[in-house]
Design a protein around this motif. Structure first.
Motif, mmCIF file in Angstrom:
data_model
loop_
_atom_site.group_PDB
_atom_site.id
_atom_site.type_symbol
_atom_site.label_atom_id
_atom_site.label_comp_id
_atom_site.label_asym_id
_atom_site.label_seq_id
_atom_site.Cartn_x
_atom_site.Cartn_y
_atom_site.Cartn_z
ATOM 1 N N LEU A 1 -15.445 -99.596 -33.224
ATOM 2 C CA LEU A 1 -16.849 -99.125 -33.424
ATOM 3 C C LEU A 1 -17.571 -100.384 -33.924
ATOM 4 O O LEU A 1 -17.224 -101.118 -34.908
ATOM 5 N N ASP A 2 -19.041 -100.317 -33.527
ATOM 6 C CA ASP A 2 -19.893 -101.370 -34.275
ATOM 7 C C ASP A 2 -20.594 -100.981 -35.492
ATOM 8 O O ASP A 2 -20.988 -101.645 -36.262
ATOM 9 N N LYS A 3 -21.207 -99.524 -35.350
ATOM 10 C CA LYS A 3 -21.954 -98.976 -36.183
ATOM 11 C C LYS A 3 -21.725 -97.507 -36.521
ATOM 12 O O LYS A 3 -21.131 -96.810 -35.626
ATOM 13 N N ILE A 4 -21.797 -97.098 -37.703
ATOM 14 C CA ILE A 4 -21.231 -95.744 -38.086
ATOM 15 C C ILE A 4 -22.210 -95.123 -39.017
ATOM 16 O O ILE A 4 -22.460 -95.890 -39.843
ATOM 17 N N LEU A 5 -22.660 -94.011 -39.208
ATOM 18 C CA LEU A 5 -23.139 -93.407 -40.155
ATOM 19 C C LEU A 5 -22.163 -92.179 -41.103
ATOM 20 O O LEU A 5 -21.640 -91.399 -40.471
ATOM 21 N N PHE A 6 -22.122 -92.579 -42.095
ATOM 22 C CA PHE A 6 -21.358 -92.028 -43.186
ATOM 23 C C PHE A 6 -22.224 -90.811 -43.870
ATOM 24 O O PHE A 6 -23.217 -91.017 -44.294
ATOM 25 N N LEU A 7 -21.795 -89.709 -43.570
ATOM 26 C CA LEU A 7 -22.217 -88.483 -44.399
ATOM 27 C C LEU A 7 -21.170 -87.601 -45.404
ATOM 28 O O LEU A 7 -20.047 -87.650 -44.938
ATOM 29 N N ASP A 8 -21.796 -87.278 -46.399
ATOM 30 C CA ASP A 8 -20.927 -86.667 -47.381
ATOM 31 C C ASP A 8 -20.978 -85.110 -46.888
ATOM 32 O O ASP A 8 -22.225 -84.769 -46.171
ATOM 33 N N ASP A 9 -20.067 -84.305 -47.506
ATOM 34 C CA ASP A 9 -20.038 -82.915 -46.736
ATOM 35 C C ASP A 9 -20.840 -81.900 -47.425
ATOM 36 O O ASP A 9 -20.998 -80.672 -47.203
ATOM 37 N N ASP A 10 -21.836 -82.559 -48.826
ATOM 38 C CA ASP A 10 -22.727 -81.760 -49.330
ATOM 39 C C ASP A 10 -24.072 -82.143 -48.949
ATOM 40 O O ASP A 10 -24.897 -81.855 -49.748
ATOM 41 N N VAL A 11 -24.222 -82.673 -47.685
ATOM 42 C CA VAL A 11 -25.536 -82.773 -47.186
ATOM 43 C C VAL A 11 -26.065 -81.924 -46.213
ATOM 44 O O VAL A 11 -25.243 -80.988 -45.472
ATOM 45 N N VAL A 12 -27.454 -81.736 -45.942
ATOM 46 C CA VAL A 12 -27.844 -80.827 -44.834
ATOM 47 C C VAL A 12 -28.709 -81.879 -43.941
ATOM 48 O O VAL A 12 -29.660 -82.485 -44.733
ATOM 49 N N VAL A 13 -28.609 -81.998 -42.750
ATOM 50 C CA VAL A 13 -29.578 -82.618 -41.767
ATOM 51 C C VAL A 13 -30.853 -82.143 -41.516
ATOM 52 O O VAL A 13 -30.332 -80.795 -40.904
ATOM 53 N N GLN A 14 -31.832 -82.489 -41.600
ATOM 54 C CA GLN A 14 -32.991 -81.682 -41.202
ATOM 55 C C GLN A 14 -33.896 -82.193 -40.196
ATOM 56 O O GLN A 14 -34.613 -81.612 -39.434
ATOM 57 N N LYS A 15 -33.618 -83.337 -39.789
ATOM 58 C CA LYS A 15 -34.261 -84.147 -38.505
ATOM 59 C C LYS A 15 -33.314 -84.849 -37.523
ATOM 60 O O LYS A 15 -32.154 -85.176 -37.983
#
Length: 653
Positions: free
Chosen positions: A471-485
């Motif tokens: 992979l060239d790019k990746i978005l790291f997210l914690d498990d205590d987030v909420v995506v709204q957009k």
């Protein structure tokens, strides 16, 4: 005619007498004149002596020198000096807001005659000498007392400063917010004056009660105890004047009378100061204990897994291993290594948290088919996580769940953290620091004895290029987030040759490098700027090609090896992240990522509504009972509480 005859006869007679005996008459006249001169001289001498004596009389009022001596002997005291007709000098003292009138010096009422100046040296009157000696002794005693109190004050200030600094270590892990009553009082000093007065009275009553017990004033002890009991009952849990019982003014008046009586009998400035200091230290110790207890209970709550999530994980795991092997695979596995898709990395052991992150991302995405989720969990939760997404596929998005234990290359010989976590020193630090006698180490133990610091899932973010090499790019997210957009725009951001795209978190002097790193260490001081701005983990876009080019995992290993004894930073992943990506972090717009929903009760609602990602960083996670009620709906809106598994495990909103 008769008168004329008498005069004539008298003159004739006189003439006869003068003619016969004139020498005796003249002697009589001369004697009279001498007597008149002597009387006049005596009168002049007496009046002169009286005038001289009047000039030499000393009145009962003291001289200016005496007054100066007395005034000088009362340092830090408001002194009013007055003289009354009874020749007593009254000093009116004002000490710490309490006025006390005493007859300091009694002067003799009789007058004393001294010679005129210039005749011979004036000897000091005995009474004046006594007054001066008393004044000097008082001045010396007060100076010694002042020096003693200054020394005690310095020692106390140092102790309080040290203990407060040690206690402040607990604040980072405590639940923060504007909850303190004293802050409300200081915000508006014109309100709730009755409550403040009652609290002040209670403090003074406690002081006098302690002193009266020491001096065995039995009657005063009983009165103070009764007034204390009544005032506390009236005060109760009230925080504003309107909540007080109607009898509060009566209790205040009664307490004022008892305090006045106690002051007259017991007031001792030095002793009162000591009692106040003792009370202050006692209250601070109570606060420290409550903070430690709060931190311990908070960490215990964070460690604990809610019953509903534990039940859900067990049921899903059982059902997963009951599935035939051919039904355990996810569709669209060809997309996993395609760099044209939008790839997400999520490392978690919480099924519901992972479900919310994936569901919120997909529900707000314009085209779900372009999104690929890479999940990594531990051996205990692999079955539950796979089963959940097999039962609840995220529309057209691609899901892949890996087992951390199957990453064979991630071992203690390659990974410094794994080696350190398995060391005896680390086990000693985590599990035996409770025996430490120092408050600072105890506070540190409470804060850092958290499962996330012992879990390799927390450190896996530094190995993303090794886990996803194509992979060239990746978005790291914690498990205590909420995506709204929709997050598609993040893959279009030009990082300008940098590796990490993140939202900066420094506000004025907060969250800068010196908050996380030990700048007394020469390695840190030489390589980093203490005022450099920190940034947030939780939503980070990584350029993996640039990462591998700069060998940042190797840089991370270098710093981690140097921190074997935890001298560069304590624990966690943000400090080594700041060091690894130092100078290689691109600042994203703050609307991409809003933090603090796990500890800050005063976030602007408009910021939350406009944020692309909201982050429950802190102890008050949305799946815990301690979550903030007003923030929890942003998380629960992505959970289907009618799901059969959730109903079986009694999930409640």
């Amino acid at each position: 005619m008769a008168l004329k005859n008498r005069l004539v006869s008298g003159s004739a007679k006189n003439e006869d007498e003068e003619g016969s005996g004139g020498v005796g008459g003249y002697r009589f006249i001369l004697a009279g004149l001498v007597l008149l001169c002597v009387f006049a001289l005596l009168s002049f001498v007496v009046l002169s002596d009286l005038h001289t004596a009047g000039e030499g009389v000393i009145s009962s009022s003291p001289s200016k020198e005496v007054i100066d001596d007395i005034a000088a002997s009362t340092n830090n005291t408001t002194v009013n000096i007055s003289s009354s007709g009874n020749s007593n000098l009254a000093l009116s003292l004002s000490l710490a807001g309490v006025e006390a009138s005493v007859d300091a010096i009694s002067m003799p009422s009789q007058t004393t005659v001294v010679p005129r100046s210039g005749t011979f040296p004036v000897e000091e009157d005995n009474s004046l000498g006594a007054a001066r000696r008393i004044a000097r002794e008082e001045r010396q005693e007060n100076q010694l007392l002042e020096m003693e109190l200054d020394l005690q004050g310095e020692d106390t200030a140092v102790k309080l400063e040290n203990t407060n600094m040690q206690a402040s270590d607990l604040v980072d892990s405590s639940i923060l917010g504007k909850y303190s009553t004293w802050k409300k009082e200081n915000d508006n000093k014109n309100q709730d004056s009755i409550i403040r007065l009652m609290r002040d009275q209670i403090i003074m009553a406690r002081i006098y009660l302690s002193i009266s017990k020491k001096k065995k004033k039995l009657d005063l002890i009983e009165e103070l105890q009764i007034c204390l009991k009544r005032s506390r009952r009236v005060l109760g849990e009230a925080n504003i004047d309107a909540e007080l019982h109607y009898s509060a003014p009566q209790k205040i008046k009664a307490m004022a009378g008892v305090l006045s009586k106690a002051r007259d009998q017991l007031f001792d400035c030095k002793l009162v100061i000591r009692k106040l200091r003792a009370m202050l230290l006692t209250e601070e110790e109570k606060i420290r204990r409550l903070k430690r207890q709060n931190t311990f209970l908070t960490q215990l709550g964070v460690k604990g897994i809610p019953g509903g999530i534990r039940c859900l994980s067990l049921r899903l795991t059982i059902d997963y291993y009951l599935l035939p092997p051919e039904k355990r695979n996810f569709p669209r596995s060809v997309n996993l290594q395609n760099p044209k898709f939008h790839h997400y990395a999520l490392f978690t052991d919480n099924v519901m948290a992972a479900a919310v992150v994936v569901n919120s991302t997909i529900m707000n995405a314009k085209d779900s088919s372009k999104h690929v989720f890479h999940l990594v969990t531990d051996n205990l939760n692999i079955g539950a996580l796979k089963m959940w997404f097999l039962l609840n596929p995220p529309e057209e998005a691609t899901i892949h769940v890996e087992n951390l234990d199957e990453l064979k290359w991630l071992n203690s010989s390659y990974c410094p953290v794994l080696r350190q976590l398995n060391s005896a020193a680390m086990r000693e630090y985590y599990f035996k620091t409770g025996h430490s006698t120092t408050p600072s180490s105890s506070a540190s133990s409470l804060k850092y004895r958290n499962p996330k610091y012992l879990s390799m899932l927390n450190h896996l973010r530094f190995y993303i290029p090794q886990i996803y090499p194509k992979l060239d790019k990746i978005l790291f997210l914690d498990d205590d987030v909420v995506v709204q957009k929709d997050l598609t725009g993040l893959w279009l951001v030009d990082l300008e040759g940098k590796v990490n795209g993140a939202v900066e978190t420094c506000v004025e002097n907060f969250h800068r490098f010196d908050k996380y790193l030990n700048f007394s260490n020469p390695y840190i001081a030489r390589e980093f700027d203490p005022n450099a701005c920190g940034w947030a983990y939780g939503m980070n876009i990584f350029d993996l090609k640039e990462w591998k080019k700069r060998n940042l995992t190797g840089v991370y290993h270098t710093w981690q090896n140097l921190n074997e004894d935890r001298l560069l930073w304590k624990l966690g992943t943000l400090p080594p992240g700041l060091m690894t990506f130092y100078g290689l972090t691109y600042s994203l717009n703050k609307s991409w990522h809003v933090l603090g929903l796990g500890y800050n009760p005063s976030i602007n609602p408009s910021e939350i509504e406009n944020a692309a990602v909201i982050h429950y960083n802190g102890n008050m996670k949305p799946w815990l009972e301690m979550a903030m009620t007003k923030y929890r709906p942003y998380w629960t809106k992505y959970i289907d509480y009618d799901h059969p598994y959730l109903r079986q495990c009694n999930f409640l909103k």
